[in-house]
Design a protein around this motif. Structure first.
Motif, short mmCIF file in Angstrom:
data_model
loop_
_atom_site.label_atom_id
_atom_site.label_comp_id
_atom_site.label_asym_id
_atom_site.label_seq_id
_atom_site.Cartn_x
_atom_site.Cartn_y
_atom_site.Cartn_z
N SER A 141 0.84 -1.21 0.00
CA SER A 141 0.00 0.00 0.00
C SER A 141 0.87 1.25 0.00
O SER A 141 0.41 2.32 -0.42
N GLN A 152 2.06 0.38 8.53
CA GLN A 152 1.12 0.77 7.49
C GLN A 152 -0.27 1.14 8.03
O GLN A 152 -0.90 2.09 7.57
N LEU A 184 -2.01 4.73 7.32
CA LEU A 184 -3.24 4.89 6.55
C LEU A 184 -4.34 5.54 7.39
O LEU A 184 -5.15 6.33 6.87
N ARG A 193 0.15 5.07 -1.86
CA ARG A 193 -0.29 6.11 -0.93
C ARG A 193 -0.73 7.41 -1.63
O ARG A 193 -1.76 7.99 -1.26
#
Length: 682
Positions: free
Chosen positions: A453, A493, A497, A457
């Motif tokens: 991910s 992560q 996020l 981003r």
């Protein structure tokens, strides 16, 4: 140059843009001065749109990927009749203005996508072209062509340097997206210098190698040559096209061909000299000659006629194909059709259970037949992320059987297929999925491992900024990935996020929470949703003993409680750790300690609740709280408070079998119980 009126219109675009930048004392005058001719030809001769209804579905899509040239786009929007007044553009880059520094979708009428981070708009345009092709293949019938529009983008040197554009261009060439055209503002200059210091490759040959059709225009002021190039690419239906237009940044100004024209106002003296050079009145500012305005505003009549003709075609289609028309209308309105969730499974209790990635795949495949808008794929990871929709076909122009593909179990390849194969291109996947959502008619999804991910981003952030209805399925969510080791084990992560505004992150705790998570994701509509899923199996909880999984909608809920509703300690977890705290709670209760277990799959959903409802789940009076999650602790202090604790992962992972890694990092019933007892002073 062809014709006095054409020249006058082009200079109107140039100097409206220059005056915007000069008045704001901020912005980028170089691109509008150089690219105005190509924009003029495209918008007045080729682009189909209705300024009085920016959302007319069969309009051509225009993306200014070089978003720093926003003043040019605002000039076009105002002149062609969109709801963007001269007063609005006089307030360019000012507080509350409808003309912000870079184009923002949903903020300015006519802006299709938010651009500025270079390369992202390019990827969005590829997504829009995919959207048009898929809808056309599914709904058009002989004699009934409903979906038929093109996607155009103006791109810069900076766009073509960015890796996301390279990935997207490679895929677009493979997919033979013949209705995608990028006009390249080939001015040999970037922000800091000429391109000769960093960008000397042959761009035409590079795109030809990708499978694109290329056309070169030697003089960016030759509007007849630009028009001929656009005619040539319109005739090319089997390849996307790149038109390389040799332009001059800051054209006509004393800073022409200099990087100084890129990102700073020209200054009053240089603005005056540029106007004199191009035979434009130096006063007043924001001049729009009457003849130019009349010519540009022909777009209003033209657009209304185009939309009216399309509405007639839609009516005829609905009479002939009522079921398909009804299905299409739900997609055009971005609504979920009745019964879309009728077949979502309920998973039986199972102590062994299954991985939430497996549960997600089952839920997706139950939804897919009832939700034609659901379209997406993975970065070459379908077998691992379980995101292939079986029997829904693959989006690909190749007319061949697909008998050995592990992923989608398709009967063949076609543009009507709903499984997208992005290849190992996470950057492009994020931008393309955004393009699908921005186009409309889709609930798009992308999928990869959570660790990757990071590659996505910028696209995730832009999806949140644009309030796009995008779903990302991120699997392999923790150090429980095991043997692949720290390179593939996400640690930071989740926290990263969760820091993005207007984003919903959901980490379900078992199969039934996963089913509810998919419901939330598809109903969200105004925000992107990330589903964070496990590689390893986890127990499917017996919901006759524990609270219903529908509590996930609230972000956090009481899964189990002390018999008298007065717990001494609260255990909080998300994802695979929910099963861990349930097991620990049983042991603690056997030892006479009253425990509340809280499943907390989504901080964002929880924070949307009224304070009283949040306090009912996490009573302020109970300070003994232990949060358990396989990630860094950052952010959990808000929920555990000063007297609470967090069992997390504050270093990178390690390569070993998952059970060993979890034990060595302290994710065991024994350790959870011990940490809880410390909080109680035992």
């Amino acid at each position: 140059m062809s014709g006095k009126l054409d020249q006058q219109c082009i200079n109107t675009l140039r100097f409206l843009s220059v005056d915007m930048v000069q008045k704001a004392d901020s912005g980028h005058p170089g691109l509008p001065l150089g690219a105005a001719p190509m924009a003029y030809v495209l918008w007045t001769r080729w682009l189909r749109f209705n300024p009085r209804n920016p959302h007319w579905f069969n309009r051509d899509r225009f993306v200014l990927s070089a978003g720093h040239g926003s003043a040019l786009l605002y000039s076009l929007l105002h002149l062609t009749g969109y709801d963007l007044s001269l007063d609005d553009i006089r307030q360019f880059r000012q507080w509350g203005s409808k003309a912000p520094g870079h184009p923002e979708r949903g903020h300015t009428p006519g802006v299709e996508t938010t651009t500025g981070p270079l390369g992202q708009g390019f990827g969005n345009a590829v997504g829009m072209a995919i959207a048009e092709a898929q809808l056309a293949a599914r709904y058009n019938r002989p004699g009934h062509t409903l979906i038929d529009h093109h996607t155009y983008a103006i791109v810069s040197d900076g766009d073509l340097m960015e890796g996301v554009a390279s990935e997207a261009a490679s895929l677009a060439g493979h997919l033979k997206l013949g209705k995608l055209t990028c006009l390249y503002d080939d001015n040999y200059v970037t922000l800091a210098a000429g391109t000769d210091i960093s960008f000397s490759e042959n761009r035409a040959q590079r795109f030809e190698a990708y499978g694109w059709h290329t056309v070169s225009v030697a003089d960016g002021n030759d509007i007849d040559a630009i028009d001929a190039a656009l005619a040539a690419v319109r005739a090319e239906t089997t390849r996307p096209s790149l038109i390389l237009v040799r332009t001059h940044i800051g054209y006509g100004s004393p800073e022409q061909d200099s990087f100084k024209a890129h990102g700073s106002p020209l200054g009053a003296d240089n603005v005056r000299k540029a106007k004199q050079k191009l035979d434009w009145p130096t006063e007043p500012d924001f001049l729009i000659p009457d003849a130019a305005m009349v010519h540009f505003r022909e777009a209003v009549t033209r657009g209304a006629q185009d939309e009216a003709a399309w509405n007639e075609r839609m009516s005829a289609y609905a009479k002939t194909f009522p079921e398909m028309a009804a299905e299409l209308q739900y997609r055009l309105r971005d609504e979920l059709p009745p019964g879309w969730d009728a077949d979502i499974p309920v998973f039986p209790a199972d102590t062994k259970g299954l991985a939430t990635r497996e549960a997600s795949g089952k839920v997706m495949n139950a939804i897919a037949p009832n939700l034609p808008a659901l379209t997406g794929g993975s970065a070459d990871l379908d077998p691992s992320t379980k995101t292939a929709m079986k029997g829904m076909g693959d989006f690909n122009p190749l007319p061949q059987k697909n008998t050995d593909q592990q992923g989608s179990d398709s009967a063949g390849w076609s543009y009507a297929g709903r499984n997208l194969h992005f290849g190992i291109r996470e950057h492009a996947m994020g931008a393309i999925v955004n393009g699908l959502a921005a186009h409309g008619g889709f609930v798009p999804y992308g999928s990869t491992f959570l660790i990757f991910s990071d590659y996505m981003r910028p696209s995730i952030r832009l999806a949140a900024l644009m309030s796009l209805h995008v779903v990302h399925v991120f699997t392999h969510d923790s150090i429980a990935v095991g043997e692949d080791g720290p390179t593939h084990q996400p640690v930071e992560q989740l926290a990263s996020l969760r820091a993005i505004p207007n984003l919903i992150v959901i980490r379900p705790g078992d199969a039934n929470e996963t089913a509810v998570a998919w419901r939330v994701a598809l109903e969200a509509r105004d925000r992107p949703v990330l589903l964070i899923l496990s590689r390893q199996d986890m127990p499917t909880l017996d919901r006759s003993r524990y609270a219903t999984a529908d509590g996930l909608r609230r972000g956090a809920y009481v899964l189990s409680d002390a018999p008298d509703g007065k717990p001494q300690v609260i255990l909080i977890a998300s994802g695979s750790e929910v099963g861990l705290i349930v097991a620990a709670a049983e042991r603690l209760q056997q030892q006479g300690i009253a425990v509340r277990c809280v499943s907390m799959p989504s901080w964002e959903l929880f924070e949307a609740l009224p304070q009283a409802e949040r306090d009912a789940v996490l009573p302020p009076a109970i300070g003994a709280r232990l949060a358990v999650e396989l990630g860094v602790a950052q952010g959990w202090e808000h929920y555990v408070g000063e007297r609470g604790d967090m069992l997390g992962v504050e270093r990178f992972g390690a390569s070993a079998p998952a059970a060993t890694v979890l034990r060595e990092y302290g994710f065991t019933v024994d350790n959870v119980c011990a940490r809880a007892k410390v909080l109680l002073g035992r």
